[in-house]
Design a protein around this motif. Sequence first.
Motif, PDB file in Angstrom:
ATOM      1  N   LYS A 128       0.828  -1.205   0.000  1.00 24.41           N
ATOM      2  CA  LYS A 128       0.000   0.000   0.000  1.00 24.41           C
ATOM      3  C   LYS A 128       0.864   1.259   0.000  1.00 24.41           C
ATOM      4  CE  LYS A 128      -4.264   1.395   2.270  1.00 24.41           C
ATOM      5  NZ  LYS A 128      -5.144   1.189   3.396  1.00 24.41           N
ATOM      6  N   PHE A 129       1.907   1.259   0.830  1.00 23.84           N
ATOM      7  CA  PHE A 129       2.802   2.410   0.911  1.00 23.84           C
ATOM      8  C   PHE A 129       3.590   2.567  -0.392  1.00 23.84           C
ATOM      9  CE2 PHE A 129       6.629   4.626   2.694  1.00 23.84           C
ATOM     10  CZ  PHE A 129       5.969   5.795   3.027  1.00 23.84           C
ATOM     11  N   ALA A 130       4.011   1.447  -0.983  1.00 28.90           N
ATOM     12  CA  ALA A 130       4.730   1.493  -2.262  1.00 28.90           C
ATOM     13  C   ALA A 130       3.828   2.076  -3.353  1.00 28.90           C
ATOM     14  CB  ALA A 130       5.214   0.100  -2.651  1.00 28.90           C
ATOM     15  N   GLY A 131       2.560   1.710  -3.340  1.00 30.95           N
ATOM     16  CA  GLY A 131       1.607   2.256  -4.308  1.00 30.95           C
ATOM     17  C   GLY A 131       1.452   3.763  -4.150  1.00 30.95           C
ATOM     18  N   GLN A 178       4.621   5.394  -5.465  1.00 32.24           N
ATOM     19  CA  GLN A 178       4.661   5.340  -6.931  1.00 32.24           C
ATOM     20  C   GLN A 178       3.771   6.424  -7.528  1.00 32.24           C
ATOM     21  OE1 GLN A 178       3.888   1.459  -8.550  1.00 32.24           O
ATOM     22  NE2 GLN A 178       4.167   2.139 -10.659  1.00 32.24           N
ATOM     23  N   GLU A 179       2.587   6.564  -6.979  1.00 31.29           N
ATOM     24  CA  GLU A 179       1.630   7.558  -7.472  1.00 31.29           C
ATOM     25  C   GLU A 179       2.172   8.986  -7.288  1.00 31.29           C
ATOM     26  OE1 GLU A 179      -2.756   8.650  -6.024  1.00 31.29           O
ATOM     27  OE2 GLU A 179      -2.455   6.507  -6.370  1.00 31.29           O
ATOM     28  N   GLU A 180       2.684   9.276  -6.115  1.00 32.11           N
ATOM     29  CA  GLU A 180       3.173  10.628  -5.828  1.00 32.11           C
ATOM     30  C   GLU A 180       4.455  10.946  -6.593  1.00 32.11           C
ATOM     31  OE1 GLU A 180       1.449  12.886  -4.351  1.00 32.11           O
ATOM     32  OE2 GLU A 180      -0.125  11.523  -3.690  1.00 32.11           O
ATOM     33  N   LEU A 181       5.347   9.974  -6.703  1.00 28.76           N
ATOM     34  CA  LEU A 181       6.571  10.198  -7.479  1.00 28.76           C
ATOM     35  C   LEU A 181       6.260  10.398  -8.958  1.00 28.76           C
ATOM     36  CD1 LEU A 181       9.007   7.674  -5.776  1.00 28.76           C
ATOM     37  CD2 LEU A 181       9.244  10.157  -5.839  1.00 28.76           C
ATOM     38  N   ALA A 182       5.267   9.661  -9.459  1.00 26.44           N
ATOM     39  CA  ALA A 182       4.864   9.841 -10.851  1.00 26.44           C
ATOM     40  C   ALA A 182       4.369  11.263 -11.078  1.00 26.44           C
ATOM     41  CB  ALA A 182       3.788   8.820 -11.221  1.00 26.44           C
ATOM     42  N   ALA A 183       3.598  11.779 -10.128  1.00 29.07           N
ATOM     43  CA  ALA A 183       3.106  13.151 -10.245  1.00 29.07           C
ATOM     44  C   ALA A 183       4.259  14.152 -10.200  1.00 29.07           C
ATOM     45  CB  ALA A 183       2.102  13.436  -9.134  1.00 29.07           C
ATOM     46  N   ILE A 184       5.230  13.907  -9.339  1.00 26.08           N
ATOM     47  CA  ILE A 184       6.391  14.799  -9.245  1.00 26.08           C
ATOM     48  C   ILE A 184       7.170  14.801 -10.553  1.00 26.08           C
ATOM     49  CG2 ILE A 184       8.650  15.098  -8.135  1.00 26.08           C
ATOM     50  CD1 ILE A 184       7.291  14.130  -5.515  1.00 26.08           C
ATOM     51  N   ARG A 196       9.691  -0.666  -4.432  1.00 23.77           N
ATOM     52  CA  ARG A 196       9.819  -1.671  -3.375  1.00 23.77           C
ATOM     53  C   ARG A 196      10.189  -0.944  -2.086  1.00 23.77           C
ATOM     54  NH1 ARG A 196       7.993  -6.567  -5.262  1.00 23.77           N
ATOM     55  NH2 ARG A 196       8.695  -6.822  -7.381  1.00 23.77           N
ATOM     56  N   VAL A 197       9.502  -1.287  -1.012  1.00 21.01           N
ATOM     57  CA  VAL A 197       9.712  -0.610   0.260  1.00 21.01           C
ATOM     58  C   VAL A 197      10.217  -1.622   1.286  1.00 21.01           C
ATOM     59  CG1 VAL A 197       8.617   0.802   2.035  1.00 21.01           C
ATOM     60  CG2 VAL A 197       7.835   0.970  -0.305  1.00 21.01           C
ATOM     61  N   SER A 198      11.163  -1.191   2.124  1.00 17.73           N
ATOM     62  CA  SER A 198      11.684  -2.053   3.186  1.00 17.73           C
ATOM     63  C   SER A 198      10.593  -2.286   4.232  1.00 17.73           C
ATOM     64  CB  SER A 198      12.917  -1.410   3.826  1.00 17.73           C
ATOM     65  OG  SER A 198      12.558  -0.214   4.468  1.00 17.73           O
ATOM     66  N   PRO A 199      10.705  -3.332   5.038  1.00 22.07           N
ATOM     67  CA  PRO A 199       9.675  -3.625   6.046  1.00 22.07           C
ATOM     68  C   PRO A 199       9.422  -2.492   7.036  1.00 22.07           C
ATOM     69  CG  PRO A 199      11.085  -5.525   5.757  1.00 22.07           C
ATOM     70  CD  PRO A 199      11.695  -4.414   4.956  1.00 22.07           C
ATOM     71  N   ASP A 200      10.453  -1.689   7.337  1.00 22.96           N
ATOM     72  CA  ASP A 200      10.251  -0.573   8.263  1.00 22.96           C
ATOM     73  C   ASP A 200       9.818   0.713   7.556  1.00 22.96           C
ATOM     74  OD1 ASP A 200      12.596   0.040   6.995  1.00 22.96           O
ATOM     75  OD2 ASP A 200      13.745   0.436   8.822  1.00 22.96           O
ATOM     76  N   LEU A 201       9.615   0.637   6.244  1.00 18.07           N
ATOM     77  CA  LEU A 201       9.160   1.750   5.390  1.00 18.07           C
ATOM     78  C   LEU A 201      10.155   2.912   5.348  1.00 18.07           C
ATOM     79  CD1 LEU A 201       5.368   1.938   6.395  1.00 18.07           C
ATOM     80  CD2 LEU A 201       6.453   0.460   4.699  1.00 18.07           C
ATOM     81  N   ALA A 202      11.408   2.667   5.685  1.00 17.44           N
ATOM     82  CA  ALA A 202      12.401   3.736   5.729  1.00 17.44           C
ATOM     83  C   ALA A 202      13.213   3.855   4.439  1.00 17.44           C
ATOM     84  CB  ALA A 202      13.344   3.516   6.904  1.00 17.44           C
ATOM     85  N   VAL A 203      13.218   2.794   3.633  1.00 16.51           N
ATOM     86  CA  VAL A 203      13.994   2.800   2.393  1.00 16.51           C
ATOM     87  C   VAL A 203      13.085   2.360   1.255  1.00 16.51           C
ATOM     88  CG1 VAL A 203      15.975   1.817   1.186  1.00 16.51           C
ATOM     89  CG2 VAL A 203      16.113   2.227   3.628  1.00 16.51           C
ATOM     90  N   ALA A 204      13.132   3.122   0.155  1.00 19.58           N
ATOM     91  CA  ALA A 204      12.334   2.768  -1.028  1.00 19.58           C
ATOM     92  C   ALA A 204      13.250   2.641  -2.228  1.00 19.58           C
ATOM     93  CB  ALA A 204      11.276   3.832  -1.282  1.00 19.58           C
ATOM     94  N   LYS A 205      13.126   1.514  -2.917  1.00 19.61           N
ATOM     95  CA  LYS A 205      13.832   1.316  -4.181  1.00 19.61           C
ATOM     96  C   LYS A 205      12.851   1.654  -5.293  1.00 19.61           C
ATOM     97  CE  LYS A 205      16.852  -2.375  -2.579  1.00 19.61           C
ATOM     98  NZ  LYS A 205      17.231  -3.780  -2.756  1.00 19.61           N
ATOM     99  N   VAL A 258       7.378   8.639   8.420  1.00 20.62           N
ATOM    100  CA  VAL A 258       8.751   8.759   7.961  1.00 20.62           C
ATOM    101  C   VAL A 258       8.753   8.843   6.441  1.00 20.62           C
ATOM    102  CG1 VAL A 258      11.000   7.617   7.890  1.00 20.62           C
ATOM    103  CG2 VAL A 258       9.570   7.409   9.917  1.00 20.62           C
ATOM    104  N   ILE A 259       9.502   9.784   5.915  1.00 19.73           N
ATOM    105  CA  ILE A 259       9.671   9.865   4.461  1.00 19.73           C
ATOM    106  C   ILE A 259      10.864   8.983   4.115  1.00 19.73           C
ATOM    107  CG2 ILE A 259      10.014  11.397   2.494  1.00 19.73           C
ATOM    108  CD1 ILE A 259       7.434  11.868   4.230  1.00 19.73           C
ATOM    109  N   PRO A 260      10.659   7.983   3.274  1.00 16.63           N
ATOM    110  CA  PRO A 260      11.737   7.022   3.025  1.00 16.63           C
ATOM    111  C   PRO A 260      12.902   7.618   2.229  1.00 16.63           C
ATOM    112  CG  PRO A 260       9.888   6.584   1.592  1.00 16.63           C
ATOM    113  CD  PRO A 260       9.447   7.658   2.538  1.00 16.63           C
ATOM    114  N   THR A 261      14.055   7.039   2.433  1.00 16.62           N
ATOM    115  CA  THR A 261      15.224   7.352   1.621  1.00 16.62           C
ATOM    116  C   THR A 261      15.006   6.708   0.255  1.00 16.62           C
ATOM    117  OG1 THR A 261      16.591   7.291   3.602  1.00 16.62           O
ATOM    118  CG2 THR A 261      17.734   7.162   1.483  1.00 16.62           C
TER     119      THR A 261
END
Length: 129
Positions: free
Chosen positions: A8-11, A14-20, A40-49, A88-91
């Motif tokens: 859900k967080f990855a979605g 993705q949506e917000e980055l696409a808009a940016i 792809r988001v890490s389990p702690d939601l701190a890192v996004a690939k 938290v805003i992911p890296t």
Amino acid sequence: MESKRQQKFAGLLQEELAAIFQREGAAYLPNTLVTITKVRVSPDLAVAKVYLSFLNTNNTSLSLATVNSHSSEIRYKLGSRIRHQARVIPTLTFFVDDTNEYVEHMDKIFDKIAKERTQEQRDEEANEQ
């Protein structure tokens, strides 16, 4: 396997980055269309690939390096968009999604195989006559 929360967080990312990238991507990469293919988001939601696909560019590695050099600015813009939805805003780490190139490569191989088979069939038919 990702949890529902990660998906859900990855979605959302993705949506917000696409808009940016749609609104402000021309500032980073003029005349290049950037598509976010997967997040792809890490389990702690701190890192996004973030996996990107580039259109109208000759050098994807240079485009990726440009996006990576602006990653802190993109993260800041992402943070201002999702600040009420995430603690938290992911890296962000960006990667090239080369799925399209792989598919094109495989298509060429299959076309070559099909041409060889039809040529072999023609040769067999010619030998039978």
